[in-house]
Design a protein around this motif. Structure first.
Motif, PDB file in Angstrom:
ATOM      1  N   VAL A 125       6.838  45.125   8.596  1.00 14.30           N
ATOM      2  CA  VAL A 125       7.829  44.485   9.462  1.00 14.30           C
ATOM      3  C   VAL A 125       8.797  43.711   8.574  1.00 14.30           C
ATOM      4  CG1 VAL A 125       8.201  42.823  11.326  1.00 14.30           C
ATOM      5  CG2 VAL A 125       6.152  44.245  11.324  1.00 14.30           C
ATOM      6  N   TYR A 126      10.088  43.932   8.790  1.00 13.32           N
ATOM      7  CA  TYR A 126      11.137  43.193   8.087  1.00 13.32           C
ATOM      8  C   TYR A 126      11.736  42.228   9.099  1.00 13.32           C
ATOM      9  CZ  TYR A 126      10.632  46.933   4.695  1.00 13.32           C
ATOM     10  OH  TYR A 126      10.115  47.820   3.785  1.00 13.32           O
ATOM     11  N   LEU A 127      11.501  40.951   8.881  1.00 18.34           N
ATOM     12  CA  LEU A 127      11.941  39.928   9.822  1.00 18.34           C
ATOM     13  C   LEU A 127      13.092  39.148   9.189  1.00 18.34           C
ATOM     14  CD1 LEU A 127      11.398  38.570  12.532  1.00 18.34           C
ATOM     15  CD2 LEU A 127       9.612  37.245  11.448  1.00 18.34           C
ATOM     16  N   ASN A 128      14.309  39.387   9.678  1.00 15.40           N
ATOM     17  CA  ASN A 128      15.491  38.687   9.189  1.00 15.40           C
ATOM     18  C   ASN A 128      15.588  37.345   9.897  1.00 15.40           C
ATOM     19  OD1 ASN A 128      17.279  40.808   7.577  1.00 15.40           O
ATOM     20  ND2 ASN A 128      16.201  41.847   9.221  1.00 15.40           N
ATOM     21  N   VAL A 129      15.720  36.281   9.107  1.00 20.15           N
ATOM     22  CA  VAL A 129      15.678  34.930   9.649  1.00 20.15           C
ATOM     23  C   VAL A 129      16.798  34.083   9.056  1.00 20.15           C
ATOM     24  CG1 VAL A 129      14.294  32.824   9.743  1.00 20.15           C
ATOM     25  CG2 VAL A 129      13.191  35.036  10.000  1.00 20.15           C
ATOM     26  N   SER A 130      17.479  33.390   9.921  1.00 20.37           N
ATOM     27  CA  SER A 130      18.420  32.363   9.497  1.00 20.37           C
ATOM     28  C   SER A 130      17.636  31.060   9.461  1.00 20.37           C
ATOM     29  CB  SER A 130      19.562  32.278  10.519  1.00 20.37           C
ATOM     30  OG  SER A 130      20.373  31.170  10.251  1.00 20.37           O
ATOM     31  N   TRP A 131      17.780  30.264   8.399  1.00 18.48           N
ATOM     32  CA  TRP A 131      16.989  29.039   8.293  1.00 18.48           C
ATOM     33  C   TRP A 131      17.867  27.857   7.894  1.00 18.48           C
ATOM     34  CZ3 TRP A 131      17.186  26.802   3.551  1.00 18.48           C
ATOM     35  CH2 TRP A 131      17.431  27.613   2.453  1.00 18.48           C
TER      36      TRP A 131
END
Length: 146
Positions: free
Chosen positions: A99-105
């Motif tokens: 799973v590739y989870l793109n996250v803005s942090w």
């Protein structure tokens, strides 16, 4: 005659009400897709990892990472007095068991009384079932502040 007309109308109204209630009462339940379940599991894992990082709980970080992922994660962590870190998932890609989870942090670190704010975009690579953190690509929030 008036009574039979009244009873007929009443019976007709009850019949219509019963038909409406029975037709409106049944809702079709849609099954949750496998991809949706995997994405929800990935979001939960990311929240566990975020909380473990904030608490500096290395045991929980290790438990929820692959061996290589844990080594990379611990190697990147810098010391801090406290941190506020928020993740906003923006995109999920699922390929087989990865799973590739793109996250803005966004993060605020306090280090020896100094406040440092950073933000970025990271891709968390999760592998296996149940998923575990294998790698962090792009702007790793655990490497901050730099």
């Amino acid at each position: 005659m008036y009574n039979s007309l009244l009873v007929t109308r009443y019976s007709l109204l009850v019949l219509i009400a019963l038909l409406l209630l029975s037709s409106c009462g049944k809702k079709e339940v849609k099954q949750v897709s496998t991809e949706s379940k995997i994405a929800q599991e990935a979001f939960r894992l990311l929240e566990v990892i975020r909380n473990a990082y904030i608490k500096n709980d290395r045991i929980d970080l290790e438990r929820n990472s692959t061996k290589d992922g844990y080594r990379e994660l611990i190697g990147a962590v810098k010391s801090f007095d406290s941190v506020e870190l928020t993740f906003t998932p923006t995109w999920v890609e699922i390929e087989d068991s990865t799973v590739y989870l793109n996250v803005s942090w966004n993060g605020i670190w306090i280090i020896r009384g100094k406040r440092i704010e950073e933000r970025g975009m990271a891709i968390f690579v999760l592998e296996g079932r149940p998923p575990k953190l294998a790698k962090v690509l792009r702007a790793n929030p655990f490497r901050q502040p730099e």
